[in-house]
Scaffold this motif. Structure first.
Motif, short mmCIF file in Angstrom:
data_model
loop_
_atom_site.label_atom_id
_atom_site.label_comp_id
_atom_site.label_asym_id
_atom_site.label_seq_id
_atom_site.Cartn_x
_atom_site.Cartn_y
_atom_site.Cartn_z
N ASP A 97 0.83 -1.19 0.00
CA ASP A 97 0.00 0.00 0.00
C ASP A 97 0.88 1.25 0.00
N HIS A 118 -9.11 3.66 5.58
CA HIS A 118 -8.93 2.76 4.44
C HIS A 118 -8.93 1.29 4.90
N TYR A 119 -8.10 0.99 5.90
CA TYR A 119 -8.03 -0.40 6.38
C TYR A 119 -9.33 -0.84 7.06
N GLY A 123 -11.09 -1.14 1.73
CA GLY A 123 -11.07 -0.65 0.36
C GLY A 123 -9.84 -1.08 -0.41
N ILE A 124 -9.99 -1.15 -1.70
CA ILE A 124 -8.84 -1.35 -2.57
C ILE A 124 -8.12 -0.01 -2.73
N VAL A 125 -8.91 1.03 -2.87
CA VAL A 125 -8.41 2.40 -3.01
C VAL A 125 -9.28 3.31 -2.16
N THR A 126 -8.66 4.24 -1.47
CA THR A 126 -9.39 5.27 -0.74
C THR A 126 -8.93 6.61 -1.29
#
Length: 162
Positions: A97, A118-119, A123-126
């Motif tokens: 990441d 995010h964690y 999410g894959i992307v934030t």
């Protein structure tokens, strides 16, 4: 966590005022925008930085060097031919990441809080974004009610009517 900072653009809109200075080196109270960004990241524990450069790259690399003066480690990825917005990501060997930032932003953001979010949400992307008062000359993110991205518009794309 690595931070990738995109500093390769020409800054065409502001180049009228600063024709010989890359946009990330434009000073605010005698301190370049990108230096303020790097110091903010360093103060939050983000000290491993890759800066992608193209336009006037030598000036940016000369100013920041290896980052030691600011207490960080800086590597550079030079785009000999511009690869487009975030195009260098396809050339970098990023296996974990990372944060991805523009080099011309002035901010007061708690990146640790954003990474925790995010964690926590898996999410894959934030994406961290802000309201935009000039939607016709910049990129836009259109979000759904659950804050997921419905569409991402480049500054050249047609704007929806709401």
């Amino acid at each position: 966590m690595k931070t990738v900072i995109m500093a390769g653009g020409k800054g065409t809109r502001i180049s009228v005022l600063f024709p010989d200075i890359p946009k990330p080196l434009i000073p605010i109270l005698q301190v370049p925008v990108l230096e303020r960004e790097i110091v903010s990241l360093r103060n939050q524990g983000y000290k491993d930085i890759i800066i992608t450069v193209s336009y006037l790259s030598d000036r940016i690399m000369e100013y920041f060097g290896d980052g030691g003066r600011l207490g960080v480690k800086i590597e550079y990825f030079v785009e000999e031919t511009p690869l487009g917005n975030a195009g260098a990501l396809f050339k970098l060997d990023l296996t974990e990441d990372f944060l991805l930032l523009n080099a011309d932003a002035v901010f007061d953001v708690d990146f640790n809080r954003m990474v925790e979010y995010h964690y926590a949400h898996g999410g894959i992307v934030t994406i961290f974004t802000h309201p935009n008062s000039h939607p016709y000359d910049s990129g836009l993110i259109i979000a759904n009610e659950d804050n997921s991205v419905a569409s991402w518009l480049a500054k050249e794309d047609v704007r929806p009517l709401y």
